[in-house]
Design an enzyme around this catalytic site. Structure first.
Site, PDB file in Angstrom:
ATOM      1  N   TRP A  93       0.855  -1.185   0.000  1.00  0.00           N
ATOM      2  CA  TRP A  93       0.000   0.000   0.000  1.00  0.00           C
ATOM      3  C   TRP A  93       0.886   1.229   0.000  1.00  0.00           C
ATOM      4  O   TRP A  93       1.762   1.380   0.862  1.00  0.00           O
ATOM      5  CB  TRP A  93      -0.915   0.018   1.211  1.00  0.00           C
ATOM      6  N   ASP A 195       0.758   2.863 -20.833  1.00  0.00           N
ATOM      7  CA  ASP A 195      -0.653   3.198 -20.569  1.00  0.00           C
ATOM      8  C   ASP A 195      -0.706   4.359 -19.576  1.00  0.00           C
ATOM      9  O   ASP A 195      -1.430   4.315 -18.583  1.00  0.00           O
ATOM     10  CB  ASP A 195      -1.389   1.976 -20.016  1.00  0.00           C
TER      11      ASP A 195
END
Length: 288
Positions: A93, A195
């Site tokens: 995280w 991307d």
């Protein structure tokens, strides 16, 4: 969903108590969660319908970006094994801590990533753009790679989906036949995120930019820059910092819409005809 997440973490080796599972919004493809256990703090993505290797390809792309050493990426802890009932990936995280210079640091870091070179265009293995297959392989010609592995492949998918009406198909075939008229064949192949829209990076601790959700391959660096301009979300600070490291080419303005066409075809295939008019405008711009 807590049961599924707990089973995933147990398989990974974290059997400690589950403290928190919070949905994370913003992705179009998978369910995503912030997960906290007594042992650690994770980002978990789950997809029951994706291709079985899609998360392994994501992990591979993150590792390739890590090896380039230009920008940070999250650490991958675990990926669903072959034959699993559903696909998943578990990463560290990364807490969001944007700083005033985060975008400038991203611009400089991207320019440095674009100095990580190869002798050929493409990649050894195929991967994905969103949930769509992205074929690769190695090519010595950038226009040929763009024709066969990018524009041509997405055009084939669009035709299969009924999203390539006759006038659009005719213009696209004409453009592909004349690609060398606009696309240079002398650019150094460099590593691309592949991307990079505004949702595929984040500012982590101390404002450090992190790249996420890659579709890595080696190509013309301005192919990447063209996509950053397609949907916006990047400030002038980002572009100024990039140009401080790597100025743009003289031909960039001429080729930018053509490079953006790939991503518009991807969106046409992912989300439907709402992207058709933008595809048609670019085709008319080049071939009438």
């Amino acid at each position: 969903m807590r049961h599924t997440v707990k089973a995933i973490l147990h398989e990974m080796g974290d059997s400690s108590s589950l403290i928190e599972v919070q949905p994370v919004h913003g992705g179009d493809i998978s369910q995503a969660f912030e997960v906290r256990t007594e042992q650690d703090h994770y980002f978990v993505k789950i997809n029951r319908n994706a291709a079985p290797d899609i998360f392994q390809k994501e992990a591979d792309g993150l590792q390739q970006l890590r090896q380039a050493g230009a920008l940070s990426v999250p650490q991958v802890y675990h990926v669903s094994p072959a034959g699993a009932d559903h696909g998943y990936i578990v990463m560290e995280w990364v807490p969001r801590e944007p700083a005033s210079d985060s975008e400038a640091r991203l611009g400089r870091g991207l320019a440095q990533l674009h100095q990580y070179t190869h002798t050929h265009y493409g990649l050894a293995e195929d991967n994905y753009i969103g949930k769509l297959p992205q074929p690769n392989g190695w090519q010595t010609s950038w226009p040929r790679f763009l024709r066969e592995k990018r524009l041509g492949y997405q055009a084939k998918l669009a035709e299969e989906k009924g999203r390539l009406p006759a006038p659009r198909k005719a213009r696209l075939e004409k453009l592909l036949d004349r690609l060398e008229q606009w696309v240079p064949d002398h650019q150094q192949p460099v590593m691309l995120h592949g991307d990079l829209w505004s949702g595929n990076w984040l500012a982590g601790p101390n404002g450090e930019p992190y790249l996420i959700d890659p579709a890595v391959f080696y190509g013309d660096r301005e192919f990447e820059l063209a996509f950053t301009e397609l949907f916006g979300g990047f400030s002038p600070r980002f572009y100024a910092a990039y140009r401080d490291v790597q100025p743009l080419s003289d031909y960039y303005e001429d080729v930018r819409p053509l490079y953006q066409l790939y991503y518009l075809l991807v969106h046409l295939n992912l989300f439907g005809e709402s992207y058709g008019p933008a595809v048609d405008r670019i085709l008319r711009h080049y071939v009438g």
